[in-house]
Design a protein around this motif. Structure first.
Motif, PDB file in Angstrom:
ATOM      1  N   LEU A   1      55.618 -27.684 -31.995  1.00 38.34           N
ATOM      2  CA  LEU A   1      55.454 -26.310 -32.461  1.00 38.34           C
ATOM      3  C   LEU A   1      55.662 -26.214 -33.970  1.00 38.34           C
ATOM      4  CD1 LEU A   1      57.333 -24.494 -29.553  1.00 38.34           C
ATOM      5  CD2 LEU A   1      54.881 -24.339 -30.047  1.00 38.34           C
ATOM      6  N   CYS A   2      56.633 -26.952 -34.497  1.00 41.43           N
ATOM      7  CA  CYS A   2      56.840 -26.983 -35.949  1.00 41.43           C
ATOM      8  C   CYS A   2      55.630 -27.588 -36.646  1.00 41.43           C
ATOM      9  CB  CYS A   2      58.096 -27.785 -36.293  1.00 41.43           C
ATOM     10  SG  CYS A   2      59.661 -26.989 -35.860  1.00 41.43           S
ATOM     11  N   ASP A   3      55.125 -28.687 -36.099  1.00 38.50           N
ATOM     12  CA  ASP A   3      53.961 -29.348 -36.697  1.00 38.50           C
ATOM     13  C   ASP A   3      52.735 -28.441 -36.687  1.00 38.50           C
ATOM     14  OD1 ASP A   3      55.493 -31.589 -37.137  1.00 38.50           O
ATOM     15  OD2 ASP A   3      54.621 -32.768 -35.500  1.00 38.50           O
ATOM     16  N   ALA A   4      52.686 -27.507 -35.722  1.00 39.18           N
ATOM     17  CA  ALA A   4      51.562 -26.572 -35.628  1.00 39.18           C
ATOM     18  C   ALA A   4      51.706 -25.405 -36.602  1.00 39.18           C
ATOM     19  CB  ALA A   4      51.443 -26.046 -34.199  1.00 39.18           C
ATOM     20  N   GLY A   5      52.789 -25.405 -37.378  1.00 41.19           N
ATOM     21  CA  GLY A   5      52.979 -24.379 -38.400  1.00 41.19           C
ATOM     22  C   GLY A   5      53.792 -23.178 -37.946  1.00 41.19           C
ATOM     23  N   CYS A   6      54.424 -23.270 -36.784  1.00 40.81           N
ATOM     24  CA  CYS A   6      55.208 -22.138 -36.273  1.00 40.81           C
ATOM     25  C   CYS A   6      56.603 -22.095 -36.885  1.00 40.81           C
ATOM     26  CB  CYS A   6      55.332 -22.236 -34.759  1.00 40.81           C
ATOM     27  SG  CYS A   6      53.778 -22.090 -33.844  1.00 40.81           S
ATOM     28  N   ASP A   7      57.131 -20.887 -36.986  1.00 41.36           N
ATOM     29  CA  ASP A   7      58.541 -20.666 -37.306  1.00 41.36           C
ATOM     30  C   ASP A   7      59.258 -20.692 -35.968  1.00 41.36           C
ATOM     31  OD1 ASP A   7      61.050 -19.695 -37.879  1.00 41.36           O
ATOM     32  OD2 ASP A   7      60.384 -17.820 -38.770  1.00 41.36           O
TER      33      ASP A   7
ATOM     34  N   GLY B   1      52.854 -16.461 -35.461  1.00 39.32           N
ATOM     35  CA  GLY B   1      53.422 -17.721 -35.929  1.00 39.32           C
ATOM     36  C   GLY B   1      54.898 -17.917 -35.657  1.00 39.32           C
ATOM     37  N   ARG B   2      55.518 -16.993 -34.941  1.00 38.53           N
ATOM     38  CA  ARG B   2      56.956 -17.087 -34.670  1.00 38.53           C
ATOM     39  C   ARG B   2      57.153 -17.340 -33.178  1.00 38.53           C
ATOM     40  NH1 ARG B   2      57.735 -12.761 -36.458  1.00 38.53           N
ATOM     41  NH2 ARG B   2      58.030 -13.360 -38.631  1.00 38.53           N
ATOM     42  N   VAL B   3      57.957 -18.362 -32.823  1.00 36.60           N
ATOM     43  CA  VAL B   3      58.145 -18.709 -31.421  1.00 36.60           C
ATOM     44  C   VAL B   3      59.610 -19.020 -31.164  1.00 36.60           C
ATOM     45  CG1 VAL B   3      57.497 -21.116 -31.899  1.00 36.60           C
ATOM     46  CG2 VAL B   3      57.429 -20.263 -29.555  1.00 36.60           C
ATOM     47  N   CYS B   4      60.083 -18.601 -30.001  1.00 36.45           N
ATOM     48  CA  CYS B   4      61.452 -18.871 -29.566  1.00 36.45           C
ATOM     49  C   CYS B   4      61.392 -19.632 -28.248  1.00 36.45           C
ATOM     50  CB  CYS B   4      62.232 -17.569 -29.391  1.00 36.45           C
ATOM     51  SG  CYS B   4      63.911 -17.789 -28.757  1.00 36.45           S
TER      52      CYS B   4
END
Length: 228
Positions: free
Chosen positions: A103-109, A81-84
């Motif tokens: 990406l935020c809407d998909a629940g990612c940090d 769930g973490r993406v850069c």
């Protein structure tokens, strides 16, 4: 994954957008307060800067055009769930902004690594903006977009990559002048093969610098290997 036409907090949605992607891979975050954590990296192609010590020149060109929805799906497929989002300079592509929001809407940090040469004001408020303020030895100090300083919050981080004592003194002057430690966490890194890490650490200790000393963890583990 189905992308809706809704708008996230602070960023537009453009589900039909495409991006020039250099690589997408899973690794450990090598820098920032997230160092050591499993992270999916999305590296966008292209950069308007030419820093003397750049270690990702391969990202200046190449890659492939991919639809935004496909990029998000590729990130989610890793199950982390973490993406850069990085580069190159990711904000050089207009579609970077809707990608960050998706990406935020998909629940990612989500974190964004940006040079600070381009306006960060349009970045979704949920994204942690990691801004690299260019020091003189980079050759690109004149490209710093200084209005970005006023936009930084405690959710963001400001990075100084330093090649020598002059760079360090310059960084300290910026911290004092702009009270940067009161805006967001600060990071100081030595340029590999240019500034001895213990030397930088010693300066920071002697001067009580309110910043995090960091080495690039991924280089300690794998060298300058692509996709790591």
């Amino acid at each position: 994954m189905k992308l809706t036409p809704a708008t996230g907090s602070g960023g537009p949605r453009s589900p039909g957008a495409t991006l020039r992607i250099n690589e997408i891979f899973l690794s450990l975050q090598g820098e920032t307060s997230r160092a050591g954590l499993l992270t999916v990296f999305v590296r966008l192609t292209g950069c308007p800067l030419r820093c003397v010590w750049c270690d990702t020149e391969y990202a200046f060109s190449g890659g492939s055009s991919r639809p935004l929805a496909e990029v998000v799906a590729a990130v989610l497929a890793f199950g982390v769930g973490r993406v850069c989002v990085t580069g190159g300079e990711p904000l050089a592509q207009a579609a970077c902004l809707p990608l960050l929001t998706a990406l935020c809407d998909a629940g990612c940090d989500v974190s964004l690594e940006t040079s600070g040469a381009l306006d960060i004001g349009g970045v979704d408020a949920r994204v942690s903006r990691i801004v690299d303020l260019k020091a003189p030895a980079s050759g690109e100090v004149a490209r710093n977009h200084w209005p970005n300083i006023e936009l930084l919050t405690a959710h963001d981080e400001l990075k100084f990559v330093l090649a020598d004592r002059a760079d360090y003194d310059w960084a300290c002057a910026q911290i004092r002048e702009h009270r940067l430690d009161q805006r967001c966490p600060l990071l100081m890194s030595p340029v590999a093969d240019r500034l001895d890490p213990p030397t930088l650490a010693g300066w920071m200790i002697a001067d009580r610098i309110p910043a995090r000393f960091q080495l690039q963890l991924h280089k300690q583990l794998w060298g300058n290997m692509r996709g790591k």
